[in-house]
Design a protein around this motif. Sequence first.
Motif, PDB file in Angstrom:
ATOM      1  N   ARG A   1       8.624  -2.364 -10.897  1.00  0.00           N
ATOM      2  CA  ARG A   1       7.434  -1.820 -10.228  1.00  0.00           C
ATOM      3  C   ARG A   1       6.206  -1.989 -11.112  1.00  0.00           C
ATOM      4  O   ARG A   1       6.185  -1.525 -12.253  1.00  0.00           O
ATOM      5  CB  ARG A   1       7.641  -0.339  -9.924  1.00  0.00           C
ATOM      6  N   PRO A   2       5.194  -2.649 -10.637  1.00  0.00           N
ATOM      7  CA  PRO A   2       4.019  -2.904 -11.467  1.00  0.00           C
ATOM      8  C   PRO A   2       3.320  -1.642 -11.941  1.00  0.00           C
ATOM      9  O   PRO A   2       2.719  -1.629 -13.003  1.00  0.00           O
ATOM     10  CB  PRO A   2       3.116  -3.743 -10.558  1.00  0.00           C
ATOM     11  N   THR A   3       3.416  -0.567 -11.172  1.00  0.00           N
ATOM     12  CA  THR A   3       2.796   0.675 -11.631  1.00  0.00           C
ATOM     13  C   THR A   3       3.491   1.188 -12.876  1.00  0.00           C
ATOM     14  O   THR A   3       2.865   1.755 -13.767  1.00  0.00           O
ATOM     15  CB  THR A   3       2.841   1.738 -10.527  1.00  0.00           C
TER      16      THR A   3
ATOM     17  N   GLU B   1       6.469   9.887 -14.520  1.00  0.00           N
ATOM     18  CA  GLU B   1       6.368   9.352 -13.165  1.00  0.00           C
ATOM     19  C   GLU B   1       5.869   7.920 -13.206  1.00  0.00           C
ATOM     20  O   GLU B   1       5.059   7.549 -14.039  1.00  0.00           O
ATOM     21  CB  GLU B   1       5.415  10.183 -12.317  1.00  0.00           C
ATOM     22  N   ILE B   2       6.379   7.114 -12.279  1.00  0.00           N
ATOM     23  CA  ILE B   2       5.895   5.745 -12.162  1.00  0.00           C
ATOM     24  C   ILE B   2       5.305   5.485 -10.787  1.00  0.00           C
ATOM     25  O   ILE B   2       4.862   4.411 -10.500  1.00  0.00           O
ATOM     26  CB  ILE B   2       7.003   4.713 -12.459  1.00  0.00           C
TER      27      ILE B   2
ATOM     28  N   ALA C   1       0.830  -1.207   0.000  1.00  0.00           N
ATOM     29  CA  ALA C   1       0.000   0.000   0.000  1.00  0.00           C
ATOM     30  C   ALA C   1       0.864   1.257   0.000  1.00  0.00           C
ATOM     31  O   ALA C   1       0.502   2.274  -0.604  1.00  0.00           O
ATOM     32  CB  ALA C   1      -0.931   0.000   1.210  1.00  0.00           C
ATOM     33  N   SER C   2       2.023   1.194   0.655  1.00  0.00           N
ATOM     34  CA  SER C   2       2.927   2.352   0.684  1.00  0.00           C
ATOM     35  C   SER C   2       3.487   2.671  -0.687  1.00  0.00           C
ATOM     36  O   SER C   2       4.003   3.762  -0.921  1.00  0.00           O
ATOM     37  CB  SER C   2       4.079   2.099   1.667  1.00  0.00           C
ATOM     38  N   GLU C   3       3.390   1.699  -1.624  1.00  0.00           N
ATOM     39  CA  GLU C   3       3.855   1.898  -2.997  1.00  0.00           C
ATOM     40  C   GLU C   3       2.684   2.055  -3.959  1.00  0.00           C
ATOM     41  O   GLU C   3       2.852   1.979  -5.177  1.00  0.00           O
ATOM     42  CB  GLU C   3       4.738   0.735  -3.427  1.00  0.00           C
TER      43      GLU C   3
END
Length: 324
Positions: A226-228, A323-324, A81-83
Motif C-alpha cells: 500500500r503506497p500510503t 495506522e497505514i 479513492a476508496s483507499e
Amino acid sequence: PNMTVIVPADGIETKQVIKAAAELEGPVYIRLGRPKVPVLFGDDYKFEIGKGVVLKEGTDVTLIGTGIMVSKAMEAAELLASEGISAAVVNISTIKPLDAELIIAQAQKTGAVVTCEEHTICGGLGSAVAEVLVENCPVPMARVGVEDKFGESGLPDELLEKYGLSASNIAAKAKAVIAKKYAEQDDRIHYYLNEKNLRLPRNLNRGFSLAKGDYLTWTSDDNRYRPTALEKMLKALKDSKDAQFVFASCRIIDGDGKEIEYIIVNEHSQKCIVGSSSVGACFMYTRKAYETVGEYDPELPLVEDFDYWQRIFMRFPTVTISEI
C-alpha cells in the motif's frame, strides 16, 4: 508521416471526431471499440485534434487512457479513492499527434503514470507516452494493455478481463508505480513488487518475499505494498535516522480475507498471535538487522513468526506506525 491517429472514448466524442477528420487535410485513422461504454462527455464538450482532456484531477498518480479504456481508468480512480489514493484521469484520444505538453505537466504534478489502452503495449499509447516522459520528465510508469501475445476470440468483457484490461488491474499498477515513486525518494528503500504474491489471496502468510538492498522490505497480499504505508515509512525513516526497523501494520485476516483486528506490536505492548488466522504486515528493516536475526521464513507457525520480529524489536531501534 502526416498520419493522424484518433481513438475516441465515447459516443459524443466519436461524433465530433468524425466531423474533425472530414475537415482535416491528410489521412486519418480512427479506431473504434465494439463494447458499449459509459457516456463521459456532455453536450458542451469540444474535441480538438492533438489535445488531451483531464477528466479528473489527482495528486498521487495519473491514469492516461484512450478509447474504451478511459471509462476503465475512471473506475480505477474510484477504487483508488476508496483507499485514500488520489488519481488523476486523462483522456488522450489523439495518439498522433500526441499532447506531450499535457502528459509532461501531469507527470510533473503526480510523479507517477499509468497508461491504459485496448491495444498491444508495444507501439501504442503506452509506448508513445514513455517516449515523451523518458526525454522530458522521467517518472515511474506502468502500461496496461495487451501483452506481446496472440489474441483470441470471445465476448468483449471476457477478453478484457483475460488480458488484464480491467479497473482492478489499473488500480494495482497505479499502487505499484506510487510505491516505486516513494522508494526513489530515499535510496535506503529498495522497491519490490511481489507479482506472485498478488495471486495468493487465500494464503497470505506464505506470500512474503525479500527484496535486496540496504533496507529489506517485506509485504503480504492483503496490503499489496500500500503506497500510503510506504509513504509513512519513508517519513518515519527521515524522522529517525537511527532506526533499524520500521513496522507499519499488522492485522488478523480471516479465511475470507476480512479484516478482524489490528495488532500493534512493540517493546511496550507484546501480544502473541495464535490460531488459524493469517497475518499481514508491511515493514522494512536494515541489512544489519537482517544479518543479525537471519532470513525470515514464511512457513513459521504464528507464535514463532511473532518471536522473529520480537528479536528485532529487542535488539534494534524501532519505529512503529500504528495506522497505514
